[in-house]
Design an enzyme around this catalytic site. Structure first.
Site, PDB file in Angstrom:
ATOM      1  N   CYS A 198      68.711 -13.182  -5.848  1.00 19.05           N
ATOM      2  CA  CYS A 198      68.958 -14.062  -7.000  1.00 19.05           C
ATOM      3  C   CYS A 198      69.538 -13.237  -8.152  1.00 19.05           C
ATOM      4  CB  CYS A 198      67.673 -14.750  -7.457  1.00 19.05           C
ATOM      5  SG  CYS A 198      67.195 -16.198  -6.497  1.00 19.05           S
TER       6      CYS A 198
ATOM      7  N   ASP B 143      77.242  -4.952   1.861  1.00 17.17           N
ATOM      8  CA  ASP B 143      75.902  -4.423   2.112  1.00 17.17           C
ATOM      9  C   ASP B 143      75.844  -2.963   1.662  1.00 17.17           C
ATOM     10  OD1 ASP B 143      73.450  -5.385   4.267  1.00 17.17           O
ATOM     11  OD2 ASP B 143      73.534  -3.293   3.642  1.00 17.17           O
TER      12      ASP B 143
ATOM     13  N   HIS C 244      65.355 -13.878   0.488  1.00 24.49           N
ATOM     14  CA  HIS C 244      66.327 -14.871   0.018  1.00 24.49           C
ATOM     15  C   HIS C 244      67.305 -15.005   1.185  1.00 24.49           C
ATOM     16  CE1 HIS C 244      69.098 -16.423  -3.450  1.00 24.49           C
ATOM     17  NE2 HIS C 244      69.764 -16.596  -2.309  1.00 24.49           N
TER      18      HIS C 244
ATOM     19  N   HIS D 132      69.993 -14.974   3.837  1.00 25.15           N
ATOM     20  CA  HIS D 132      71.289 -14.295   3.793  1.00 25.15           C
ATOM     21  C   HIS D 132      71.834 -14.142   5.195  1.00 25.15           C
ATOM     22  CE1 HIS D 132      68.089 -11.265   3.994  1.00 25.15           C
ATOM     23  NE2 HIS D 132      68.909 -10.549   4.757  1.00 25.15           N
TER      24      HIS D 132
HETATM   25  P1  5GP Z   1      67.719  -8.074   6.190  1.00 22.51           P
HETATM   26  O1  5GP Z   1      67.146  -6.829   6.813  1.00 22.51           O
HETATM   27  O2  5GP Z   1      66.723  -8.750   5.265  1.00 22.51           O
HETATM   28  O3  5GP Z   1      68.314  -9.032   7.169  1.00 22.51           O
HETATM   29  O4  5GP Z   1      68.947  -7.598   5.337  1.00 22.51           O
HETATM   30  C1  5GP Z   1      68.860  -7.152   4.030  1.00 22.51           C
HETATM   31  C2  5GP Z   1      70.125  -6.378   3.762  1.00 22.51           C
HETATM   32  O5  5GP Z   1      70.281  -6.224   2.386  1.00 22.51           O
HETATM   33  C3  5GP Z   1      70.133  -4.983   4.394  1.00 22.51           C
HETATM   34  O6  5GP Z   1      71.242  -4.864   5.264  1.00 22.51           O
HETATM   35  C4  5GP Z   1      70.247  -4.047   3.191  1.00 22.51           C
HETATM   36  O7  5GP Z   1      71.056  -2.924   3.429  1.00 22.51           O
HETATM   37  C5  5GP Z   1      70.814  -4.962   2.122  1.00 22.51           C
HETATM   38  N1  5GP Z   1      70.413  -4.611   0.786  1.00 22.51           N
HETATM   39  C6  5GP Z   1      69.148  -4.365   0.361  1.00 22.51           C
HETATM   40  N2  5GP Z   1      69.123  -4.105  -0.961  1.00 22.51           N
HETATM   41  C7  5GP Z   1      70.420  -4.179  -1.375  1.00 22.51           C
HETATM   42  C8  5GP Z   1      71.043  -4.008  -2.652  1.00 22.51           C
HETATM   43  O8  5GP Z   1      70.414  -3.731  -3.675  1.00 22.51           O
HETATM   44  N3  5GP Z   1      72.384  -4.175  -2.702  1.00 22.51           N
HETATM   45  C9  5GP Z   1      73.124  -4.477  -1.596  1.00 22.51           C
HETATM   46  N4  5GP Z   1      74.447  -4.611  -1.751  1.00 22.51           N
HETATM   47  N5  5GP Z   1      72.568  -4.655  -0.372  1.00 22.51           N
HETATM   48  C10 5GP Z   1      71.235  -4.503  -0.274  1.00 22.51           C
HETATM   49 ZN    ZN Z   2      66.442 -15.535  -4.434  1.00 25.34          ZN
END
Ligand code: 5GP
Ligand code: ZN
Length: 112
Positions: free
Chosen positions: A6, A29, A96, A98
């Protein structure tokens, strides 16, 4: 609400924007798993794929409209993969919803 994505969508935390419209924000990412790896989110907070329902599913359709637009914008002509991780076993680390858009390398299947 203390939600990282958010805050990114609101511009309160910086990110490398790939695409934005009224409903959707997409950004690179921070820990890319492919030469092209962006995260696509609805601007409105939905915690995960298990919380999609008839009143918010149009936002998910908007996310997939954005997928096609980003694929054209980034010339991902060899294909791509869209991934959603949900919950603990699904490997979700940010609460959130994604969608990862991964491209520019051959992606293994099954993913493991
Ligand atoms: P999940 O593991 O929840 O499916 O994916 C979360 C993704 O968010 C990961 O690939 C991680 O690298 C990315 N991510 C986490 N924190 C940040 C951030 O502060 N900025 C960006 N650009 N990506 C983030
Ligand atoms: Zn959110």
């Amino acid at each position: 609400m203390d939600c990282l994505f958010c805050k990114i969508a609101a511009g309160e935390i910086p990110s490398s924007k790939v695409y934005e419209d009224e409903f959707v924000y997409a950004f690179l990412d921070i820990d890319p798993q492919a030469p092209f790896h962006c995260i696509i989110i609805p601007k409105e907070h939905i915690s995960g794929a298990d919380m999609i329902n008839e009143s918010n599913s149009t936002l998910i359709a908007k996310v997939f409209e954005a997928v096609a637009k980003i694929a054209k914008q980034e010339n991902l002509c060899k294909g791509f993969r869209v991934v959603n991780n949900c919950g603990e076993d699904g490997g979700q680390t940010v609460g959130h919803i994604h969608f990862h858009l991964l491209a520019r390398r051959n992606l293994a299947w099954p993913p493991g």
